[in-house]
Design a protein around this motif. Sequence first.
Motif, mmCIF file in Angstrom:
data_model
loop_
_atom_site.group_PDB
_atom_site.id
_atom_site.type_symbol
_atom_site.label_atom_id
_atom_site.label_comp_id
_atom_site.label_asym_id
_atom_site.label_seq_id
_atom_site.Cartn_x
_atom_site.Cartn_y
_atom_site.Cartn_z
ATOM 1 N N MET A 1 0.843 -1.191 0.000
ATOM 2 C CA MET A 1 0.000 0.000 0.000
ATOM 3 C C MET A 1 0.878 1.240 0.000
ATOM 4 O O MET A 1 1.713 1.419 0.869
ATOM 5 N N LEU A 2 0.675 2.101 -0.994
ATOM 6 C CA LEU A 2 1.422 3.351 -1.069
ATOM 7 C C LEU A 2 0.632 4.468 -0.406
ATOM 8 O O LEU A 2 -0.563 4.648 -0.683
ATOM 9 N N ALA A 3 1.291 5.223 0.453
ATOM 10 C CA ALA A 3 0.699 6.420 1.041
ATOM 11 C C ALA A 3 1.400 7.631 0.449
ATOM 12 O O ALA A 3 2.603 7.824 0.655
ATOM 13 N N GLN A 4 0.667 8.453 -0.292
ATOM 14 C CA GLN A 4 1.200 9.693 -0.840
ATOM 15 C C GLN A 4 0.796 10.836 0.093
ATOM 16 O O GLN A 4 -0.390 11.083 0.297
ATOM 17 N N ILE A 5 1.781 11.511 0.673
ATOM 18 C CA ILE A 5 1.512 12.634 1.571
ATOM 19 C C ILE A 5 1.832 13.917 0.816
ATOM 20 O O ILE A 5 2.933 14.107 0.319
ATOM 21 N N VAL A 6 0.835 14.776 0.725
ATOM 22 C CA VAL A 6 0.913 15.965 -0.123
ATOM 23 C C VAL A 6 1.585 17.125 0.620
ATOM 24 O O VAL A 6 1.229 17.448 1.758
ATOM 25 N N LEU A 7 2.531 17.759 -0.048
ATOM 26 C CA LEU A 7 3.140 18.992 0.447
ATOM 27 C C LEU A 7 2.655 20.168 -0.395
ATOM 28 O O LEU A 7 2.531 20.054 -1.608
ATOM 29 N N PHE A 8 2.388 21.291 0.270
ATOM 30 C CA PHE A 8 2.088 22.539 -0.426
ATOM 31 C C PHE A 8 2.734 23.667 0.360
ATOM 32 O O PHE A 8 3.066 23.512 1.536
ATOM 33 N N ASP A 9 2.929 24.798 -0.266
ATOM 34 C CA ASP A 9 3.613 25.914 0.388
ATOM 35 C C ASP A 9 2.846 26.336 1.636
ATOM 36 O O ASP A 9 1.653 26.636 1.571
ATOM 37 N N GLY A 10 3.557 26.349 2.778
ATOM 38 C CA GLY A 10 2.933 26.732 4.040
ATOM 39 C C GLY A 10 2.370 25.573 4.835
ATOM 40 O O GLY A 10 1.710 25.792 5.856
ATOM 41 N N PHE A 11 2.621 24.337 4.409
ATOM 42 C CA PHE A 11 2.098 23.168 5.125
ATOM 43 C C PHE A 11 2.589 23.142 6.569
ATOM 44 O O PHE A 11 3.614 23.729 6.911
ATOM 45 N N ASP A 12 1.852 22.455 7.420
ATOM 46 C CA ASP A 12 2.268 22.273 8.812
ATOM 47 C C ASP A 12 3.169 21.039 8.896
ATOM 48 O O ASP A 12 2.737 19.936 8.561
ATOM 49 N N PRO A 13 4.416 21.198 9.353
ATOM 50 C CA PRO A 13 5.344 20.058 9.368
ATOM 51 C C PRO A 13 4.840 18.865 10.181
ATOM 52 O O PRO A 13 5.016 17.714 9.771
ATOM 53 N N LEU A 14 4.234 19.119 11.348
ATOM 54 C CA LEU A 14 3.807 18.005 12.193
ATOM 55 C C LEU A 14 2.658 17.235 11.554
ATOM 56 O O LEU A 14 2.548 16.015 11.730
ATOM 57 N N ASP A 15 1.810 17.932 10.787
ATOM 58 C CA ASP A 15 0.736 17.240 10.066
ATOM 59 C C ASP A 15 1.296 16.211 9.096
ATOM 60 O O ASP A 15 0.637 15.219 8.762
ATOM 61 N N VAL A 16 2.507 16.480 8.616
ATOM 62 C CA VAL A 16 3.163 15.590 7.641
ATOM 63 C C VAL A 16 4.007 14.537 8.341
ATOM 64 O O VAL A 16 3.905 13.335 8.074
ATOM 65 N N ILE A 17 4.879 14.988 9.250
ATOM 66 C CA ILE A 17 5.876 14.097 9.840
ATOM 67 C C ILE A 17 5.237 13.043 10.735
ATOM 68 O O ILE A 17 5.673 11.876 10.751
ATOM 69 N N ALA A 18 4.206 13.419 11.507
ATOM 70 C CA ALA A 18 3.592 12.445 12.419
ATOM 71 C C ALA A 18 3.035 11.237 11.664
ATOM 72 O O ALA A 18 3.412 10.092 11.947
ATOM 73 N N PRO A 19 2.151 11.433 10.674
ATOM 74 C CA PRO A 19 1.676 10.251 9.944
ATOM 75 C C PRO A 19 2.760 9.588 9.100
ATOM 76 O O PRO A 19 2.745 8.367 8.912
ATOM 77 N N TYR A 20 3.717 10.390 8.602
ATOM 78 C CA TYR A 20 4.799 9.803 7.812
ATOM 79 C C TYR A 20 5.567 8.775 8.648
ATOM 80 O O TYR A 20 5.793 7.640 8.209
ATOM 81 N N GLU A 21 5.976 9.177 9.845
ATOM 82 C CA GLU A 21 6.756 8.260 10.684
ATOM 83 C C GLU A 21 5.947 7.044 11.094
ATOM 84 O O GLU A 21 6.462 5.922 11.125
ATOM 85 N N VAL A 22 4.670 7.251 11.429
ATOM 86 C CA VAL A 22 3.824 6.122 11.828
ATOM 87 C C VAL A 22 3.669 5.139 10.674
ATOM 88 O O VAL A 22 3.837 3.918 10.841
ATOM 89 N N LEU A 23 3.349 5.652 9.488
ATOM 90 C CA LEU A 23 3.131 4.769 8.348
ATOM 91 C C LEU A 23 4.436 4.114 7.897
ATOM 92 O O LEU A 23 4.454 2.938 7.517
ATOM 93 N N TYR A 24 5.538 4.866 7.957
ATOM 94 C CA TYR A 24 6.836 4.283 7.597
ATOM 95 C C TYR A 24 7.188 3.144 8.550
ATOM 96 O O TYR A 24 7.621 2.066 8.115
ATOM 97 N N ALA A 25 6.994 3.374 9.852
ATOM 98 C CA ALA A 25 7.269 2.320 10.832
ATOM 99 C C ALA A 25 6.361 1.125 10.609
ATOM 100 O O ALA A 25 6.774 -0.028 10.777
ATOM 101 N N GLY A 26 5.114 1.398 10.216
ATOM 102 C CA GLY A 26 4.204 0.302 9.900
ATOM 103 C C GLY A 26 4.692 -0.522 8.723
ATOM 104 O O GLY A 26 4.526 -1.747 8.688
ATOM 105 N N GLY A 27 5.320 0.147 7.764
ATOM 106 C CA GLY A 27 5.892 -0.576 6.633
ATOM 107 C C GLY A 27 7.034 -1.476 7.048
ATOM 108 O O GLY A 27 7.154 -2.621 6.597
ATOM 109 N N VAL A 28 7.879 -0.962 7.945
ATOM 110 C CA VAL A 28 8.990 -1.782 8.454
ATOM 111 C C VAL A 28 8.454 -2.968 9.244
ATOM 112 O O VAL A 28 8.895 -4.116 9.067
ATOM 113 N N ALA A 29 7.478 -2.702 10.129
ATOM 114 C CA ALA A 29 6.939 -3.760 10.984
ATOM 115 C C ALA A 29 6.190 -4.821 10.195
ATOM 116 O O ALA A 29 6.089 -5.972 10.635
ATOM 117 N N SER A 30 5.667 -4.448 9.034
ATOM 118 C CA SER A 30 4.867 -5.389 8.239
ATOM 119 C C SER A 30 5.663 -6.017 7.101
ATOM 120 O O SER A 30 5.084 -6.691 6.241
#
Length: 229
Positions: A1-30
């Motif tokens: 399963m691919l998760a595409q996380i969208v960046l746009f000018d002015g994005f909130d970093p934590l909105d991106v990094i929090a799910p990114y790290e969780v989903l990335y770790a889920g990929g490693v664990a699975s």
Amino acid sequence: MLAQIVLFDGFDPLDVIAPYEVLYAGGVASGGAVSVELVSAEGPREVVSGTGGLALRATAALDPGRAGLVLVPGASGRVGEPGEVPDDDAGAGSCQRDASIPVLLGRTLTTELPALLTATMENPEVTVCAVCGGSLVLAMAGLLEGRRATTHHEGMDLLDATGVHAVNARVVDDGDLVTGAGVTSGLDLGLYLLEREVGPRIAHAVEELFAHERRGTVWRAEGPEPARL
């Protein structure tokens, strides 16, 4: 399963990094069942957030045709005053550090992102997700009318005004649309997506790794209507 996380000018970093790290770790664990990619409407580029000029690099363009998850973050900046509107002359890469959140969110409507998100939501093999003001990006693009969603508590009235059934919950699951409330809800959203798409054992392993316990009950349109309490 691919998760595409969208960046746009002015994005909130934590909105991106929090799910990114969780989903990335889920990929490693699975064993690779999940992969994560940062994308933008314009393609590969450095994208400046609304927090102190912090930038992340999008490595590809958002692809509406790819199955999996597409996650839209909110913006970071001044809360803003009523009536502030986007600067139509501001294009990609022109984020101003003093811009308000409403202006930053509104600027996304002047890019190719709304058209790409429209195509994404028309793809039955994609679940669209949003954290915080990401729900407002989708709503202002006219994509959430009649749907159930949540956002940051300061944006709930605007969400409701766009024809969305705003739900006061940490995470709202409306089928192929899953949204999170305030900024840190990206952790809870990511963990719930792992549980839903990969399984609770993977989600639990990541939850333990990050020493984070999810908050609240995920709202779903299931079961009887509650009586007024």
